[in-house]
Design an enzyme around this catalytic site. Structure first.
Site, PDB file in Angstrom:
ATOM      1  N   GLY A  18       0.795  -1.230   0.000  1.00 29.39           N
ATOM      2  CA  GLY A  18       0.000   0.000   0.000  1.00 29.39           C
ATOM      3  C   GLY A  18       0.822   1.272   0.000  1.00 29.39           C
ATOM      4  O   GLY A  18       0.337   2.322   0.436  1.00 29.39           O
ATOM      5  N   ASN A 120      -6.294   1.777 -12.984  1.00 29.46           N
ATOM      6  CA  ASN A 120      -5.301   0.852 -12.432  1.00 29.46           C
ATOM      7  C   ASN A 120      -3.905   1.412 -12.661  1.00 29.46           C
ATOM      8  O   ASN A 120      -3.625   2.009 -13.702  1.00 29.46           O
ATOM      9  CB  ASN A 120      -5.423  -0.514 -13.128  1.00 29.46           C
ATOM     10  CG  ASN A 120      -4.410  -1.517 -12.600  1.00 29.46           C
ATOM     11  OD1 ASN A 120      -4.240  -1.663 -11.396  1.00 29.46           O
ATOM     12  ND2 ASN A 120      -3.713  -2.196 -13.507  1.00 29.46           N
ATOM     13  N   HIS A 122      -0.073   0.531 -13.267  1.00 25.20           N
ATOM     14  CA  HIS A 122       0.673  -0.619 -13.787  1.00 25.20           C
ATOM     15  C   HIS A 122       2.151  -0.256 -13.937  1.00 25.20           C
ATOM     16  O   HIS A 122       2.479   0.808 -14.485  1.00 25.20           O
ATOM     17  CB  HIS A 122       0.098  -1.065 -15.139  1.00 25.20           C
ATOM     18  CG  HIS A 122       0.798  -2.266 -15.673  1.00 25.20           C
ATOM     19  ND1 HIS A 122       0.535  -3.543 -15.215  1.00 25.20           N
ATOM     20  CD2 HIS A 122       1.794  -2.389 -16.589  1.00 25.20           C
ATOM     21  CE1 HIS A 122       1.326  -4.402 -15.836  1.00 25.20           C
ATOM     22  NE2 HIS A 122       2.099  -3.738 -16.685  1.00 25.20           N
ATOM     23  N   SER A 149       2.319   3.402 -15.678  1.00 26.30           N
ATOM     24  CA  SER A 149       1.149   3.920 -16.394  1.00 26.30           C
ATOM     25  C   SER A 149      -0.078   3.840 -15.500  1.00 26.30           C
ATOM     26  O   SER A 149      -0.184   2.941 -14.664  1.00 26.30           O
ATOM     27  CB  SER A 149       0.840   3.053 -17.630  1.00 26.30           C
ATOM     28  OG  SER A 149       1.963   2.885 -18.447  1.00 26.30           O
ATOM     29  N   ASP A 158      -4.887  -5.097 -18.381  1.00 29.65           N
ATOM     30  CA  ASP A 158      -3.915  -4.024 -18.639  1.00 29.65           C
ATOM     31  C   ASP A 158      -4.058  -3.413 -20.038  1.00 29.65           C
ATOM     32  O   ASP A 158      -3.066  -2.953 -20.625  1.00 29.65           O
ATOM     33  CB  ASP A 158      -2.468  -4.542 -18.465  1.00 29.65           C
ATOM     34  CG  ASP A 158      -2.206  -5.034 -17.045  1.00 29.65           C
ATOM     35  OD1 ASP A 158      -2.847  -4.530 -16.119  1.00 29.65           O
ATOM     36  OD2 ASP A 158      -1.352  -5.927 -16.880  1.00 29.65           O
TER      37      ASP A 158
HETATM   38  C1  GRF Z   1       2.938  -1.360  -7.675  1.00 29.45           C
HETATM   39  O1  GRF Z   1       4.197  -1.512  -8.276  1.00 29.45           O
HETATM   40  C2  GRF Z   1       1.846  -1.407  -8.722  1.00 29.45           C
HETATM   41  O2  GRF Z   1       2.238  -0.918  -9.961  1.00 29.45           O
HETATM   42  C3  GRF Z   1       1.617  -2.886  -8.843  1.00 29.45           C
HETATM   43  O3  GRF Z   1       1.723  -3.345  -7.520  1.00 29.45           O
HETATM   44  C4  GRF Z   1       2.617  -2.520  -6.786  1.00 29.45           C
HETATM   45  C5  GRF Z   1       1.924  -2.123  -5.535  1.00 29.45           C
HETATM   46  O4  GRF Z   1       2.738  -1.458  -4.613  1.00 29.45           O
HETATM   47  N1  GRF Z   1       0.360  -3.141  -9.476  1.00 29.45           N
HETATM   48  P1  GRF Z   1       2.112  -0.879  -3.268  1.00 29.45           P
HETATM   49  O5  GRF Z   1       1.252  -1.957  -2.627  1.00 29.45           O
HETATM   50  O6  GRF Z   1       1.326   0.340  -3.599  1.00 29.45           O
HETATM   51  O7  GRF Z   1       3.311  -0.572  -2.405  1.00 29.45           O
END
Ligand code: GRF
Length: 230
Positions: A18, A120, A122, A149, A158
């Site tokens: 998070g 989302n 990504h 992105s 995606d």
């Molecule tokens: C991020 O790198 C996001 O792009 C991917 O999962 C990771 C989540 O990181 N989908 P966090 O839980 O916000 O630290």
């Protein structure tokens, strides 16, 4: 048309650490992001993101296992999460490190019942490197550029319209861990900036029907975050 003086109500779906949720909380708390985080949903009971939300007095909902400790099926999770979102009535649904693939039941259900766009985050420069393990694959292919992105969620993984991107140069001998660290730091800027654009009404109209093709036609997408924001 929403009143730009009213904070944008966002709900965030998470599965893990998070840190991107934290970036949103920090920007809200320092006054640079006019949002109300109406709630955080996790599909993992042990997600550290829940701790971050609770520390910021944000409502949380966990749909991981039932009363008999049986893991919820994908469908059960999606029904529960949709019900919860209906109660919170967000203006925008943000997937930030949400690691479960969502089915058309959820995506179309949210579209019809919530009328809120869903985005989302990504870790790649989409449309390149969809899916998992992006940092390692980028290095293996000898890319000189990487990034992250934010895209509209569509039923294809995606593949929704890319709204915003931030990129970094790959120089020297980077390992996947260091590349991930740099890309993650970039995400912490890109996601709040993108939510800020929503809060400012900049995507309104163009994606009110949450139609990816229309969005790409009306706006010169993706918008690129260069340098710092705020
Ligand atoms: C991020 O790198 C996001 O792009 C991917 O999962 C990771 C989540 O990181 N989908 P966090 O839980 O916000 O630290």
């Amino acid at each position: 048309m929403r009143n730009p003086k009213t904070p944008l109500k966002i709900a965030v779906l998470v599965s893990g650490s998070g840190s991107n949720l934290q970036a949103l909380i920090d920007k809200k708390q320092d006054g640079s992001l006019p949002v109300e985080i109406v709630g955080v949903i996790s599909n993992k009971a042990d997600a550290y993101a829940l701790h971050r939300a609770q520390s910021a007095n944000i409502a949380t909902a966990v749909f991981d296992k039932d009363a008999d400790q049986k893991k919820y099926t994908r469908r059960q999770f999606e029904e529960l999460a949709l019900d919860q979102l209906q109660k919170w009535q967000p203006d925008l649904v943000v997937l930030a490190g949400f690691m479960r693939v969502l089915t058309p039941f959820f995506i179309d259900g949210a579209k019809q019942n919530l009328k809120a766009p869903m985005i989302n985050l990504h870790p790649s420069l989409l449309p390149h490197y969809k899916g998992l393990d992006t940092h390692r694959r980028v290095l293996r292919s000898g890319e000189k550029k990487h990034g992250c992105s934010v895209h509209l969620v569509s039923c294809e993984l995606d593949a929704g319209a890319v709204l915003t991107q931030a990129s970094l140069e790959i120089e020297g001998d980077l390992d996947p861990v260091e590349l991930q660290r740099r890309a993650h730091a970039l995400e912490h800027k890109l996601l709040p900036w993108t939510v800020f654009l929503f809060a400012s009404g900049l995507f309104e109209g163009a994606i009110e029907d949450i139609n990816a093709t229309a969005a790409a036609r009306v706006l010169p997408l993706p918008w690129r975050l260069e340098g710092q924001w705020q």
